[in-house]
Design a protein around this motif. Structure first.
Motif, short mmCIF file in Angstrom:
data_model
loop_
_atom_site.label_atom_id
_atom_site.label_comp_id
_atom_site.label_asym_id
_atom_site.label_seq_id
_atom_site.Cartn_x
_atom_site.Cartn_y
_atom_site.Cartn_z
N VAL A 276 0.37 -1.02 0.42
CA VAL A 276 -0.08 -0.33 0.45
C VAL A 276 1.24 1.19 0.23
CG1 VAL A 276 -1.68 1.32 1.26
CG2 VAL A 276 -2.02 -1.48 1.16
N ILE A 277 0.74 2.24 -1.04
CA ILE A 277 1.66 2.93 -0.88
C ILE A 277 1.12 4.36 -1.63
CG2 ILE A 277 3.53 4.45 -2.35
CD1 ILE A 277 4.17 1.69 -3.41
N GLY A 278 0.76 5.60 -0.31
CA GLY A 278 -0.18 6.36 -0.62
C GLY A 278 0.45 7.51 -0.99
N VAL A 279 -0.37 7.84 -2.45
CA VAL A 279 0.32 9.18 -3.46
C VAL A 279 -0.85 10.16 -3.41
CG1 VAL A 279 0.90 9.94 -5.26
CG2 VAL A 279 1.12 7.43 -4.48
N PRO A 280 -0.31 11.30 -2.00
CA PRO A 280 -1.76 12.36 -2.26
C PRO A 280 -0.99 13.03 -3.92
CG PRO A 280 0.24 12.77 -1.17
CD PRO A 280 0.20 11.44 -1.17
N MET A 281 -2.90 13.76 -4.05
CA MET A 281 -2.95 14.07 -6.03
C MET A 281 -3.73 15.17 -5.87
SD MET A 281 -1.53 14.05 -8.74
CE MET A 281 -0.72 12.97 -8.95
N TRP A 282 -3.14 16.26 -5.92
CA TRP A 282 -4.08 16.69 -5.87
C TRP A 282 -4.28 18.17 -7.31
CZ3 TRP A 282 0.28 17.25 -3.59
CH2 TRP A 282 1.59 17.92 -3.35
N LEU A 283 -3.13 17.93 -7.98
CA LEU A 283 -3.09 18.12 -9.09
C LEU A 283 -4.47 18.13 -10.32
CD1 LEU A 283 0.64 18.33 -10.21
CD2 LEU A 283 -0.40 19.98 -9.22
N GLY A 284 -5.15 19.19 -10.85
CA GLY A 284 -5.76 19.17 -11.68
C GLY A 284 -6.99 18.75 -10.70
N GLN A 285 -7.29 18.71 -9.49
CA GLN A 285 -8.53 18.49 -8.34
C GLN A 285 -9.32 19.99 -8.66
OE1 GLN A 285 -9.64 15.66 -8.20
NE2 GLN A 285 -8.38 14.70 -9.60
N THR A 286 -10.58 20.00 -8.41
CA THR A 286 -11.29 21.24 -7.98
C THR A 286 -12.24 21.10 -7.12
OG1 THR A 286 -13.44 19.94 -9.57
CG2 THR A 286 -11.83 21.68 -10.17
N PHE B 13 -11.01 20.76 -2.55
CA PHE B 13 -10.74 21.00 -1.14
C PHE B 13 -10.37 18.90 -0.63
CE2 PHE B 13 -9.85 21.54 2.48
CZ PHE B 13 -8.83 22.16 3.25
N GLY B 14 -9.15 19.11 -0.70
CA GLY B 14 -9.24 18.04 0.13
C GLY B 14 -8.82 16.52 -0.63
N ALA B 15 -8.87 16.72 -1.88
CA ALA B 15 -8.53 15.86 -2.66
C ALA B 15 -7.17 14.92 -2.26
CB ALA B 15 -8.44 15.83 -4.01
N ASN B 16 -6.14 15.55 -1.43
CA ASN B 16 -4.83 15.08 -1.56
C ASN B 16 -4.77 14.36 0.01
OD1 ASN B 16 -5.80 17.41 0.04
ND2 ASN B 16 -3.20 17.62 0.40
N LEU B 17 -6.22 14.07 -0.11
CA LEU B 17 -6.68 13.56 1.87
C LEU B 17 -6.82 11.57 1.60
CD1 LEU B 17 -7.99 16.31 3.55
CD2 LEU B 17 -5.11 15.45 3.62
N GLY B 18 -6.83 11.57 0.56
CA GLY B 18 -7.00 10.27 -0.35
C GLY B 18 -6.43 9.35 0.76
N LEU C 19 -8.09 -0.66 5.66
CA LEU C 19 -7.78 -0.76 4.67
C LEU C 19 -7.42 -0.83 4.58
CD1 LEU C 19 -8.01 -1.09 1.32
CD2 LEU C 19 -5.76 0.99 1.51
N VAL C 20 -5.67 -1.12 4.73
CA VAL C 20 -4.73 -2.46 5.26
C VAL C 20 -5.71 -3.24 6.53
CG1 VAL C 20 -2.74 -2.94 6.36
CG2 VAL C 20 -2.92 -0.91 5.25
N THR C 21 -6.16 -3.38 7.77
CA THR C 21 -6.57 -4.54 8.53
C THR C 21 -7.60 -5.39 7.50
OG1 THR C 21 -6.67 -3.29 10.51
CG2 THR C 21 -8.25 -4.84 10.38
N ARG C 22 -8.82 -4.59 6.88
CA ARG C 22 -9.11 -5.47 5.40
C ARG C 22 -8.44 -6.53 4.73
NH1 ARG C 22 -15.00 -3.33 4.84
NH2 ARG C 22 -15.52 -2.18 6.24
N LEU C 23 -7.73 -5.64 4.24
CA LEU C 23 -6.94 -6.69 3.71
C LEU C 23 -6.35 -7.73 4.22
CD1 LEU C 23 -5.52 -4.07 0.82
CD2 LEU C 23 -7.06 -5.56 0.48
#
Length: 64
Positions: free
Chosen positions: A7-17, A19-24, A33-37
């Protein structure tokens, strides 16, 4: 043999309209997520948040 998932987290906000898209990545971890997997019998390696995302350029040069 159990399958492995990284599991690799990559906060991505470029091109998003929105607020908070980078918090995914953090939100998915907080939701379990990790516990469920792991519960699905996967070997899970949480690599954390990637901080190597390039920042938005302050200016763009174009050739005409």
């Amino acid at each position: 043999m159990r399958k492995g998932i990284s599991v690799i987290g990559v906060p991505m906000w470029l091109g998003q309209t929105r607020f908070g898209a980078n918090l995914g990545p953090d939100a998915m971890r907080a939701a379990g997520l990790v516990t469920r997997l792991k519960g699905l019998a996967y070997r899970v390696s949480d690599e954390g948040i990637s901080r190597s995302v390039r920042k938005r350029p302050t200016s763009v040069r174009t050739k005409c």
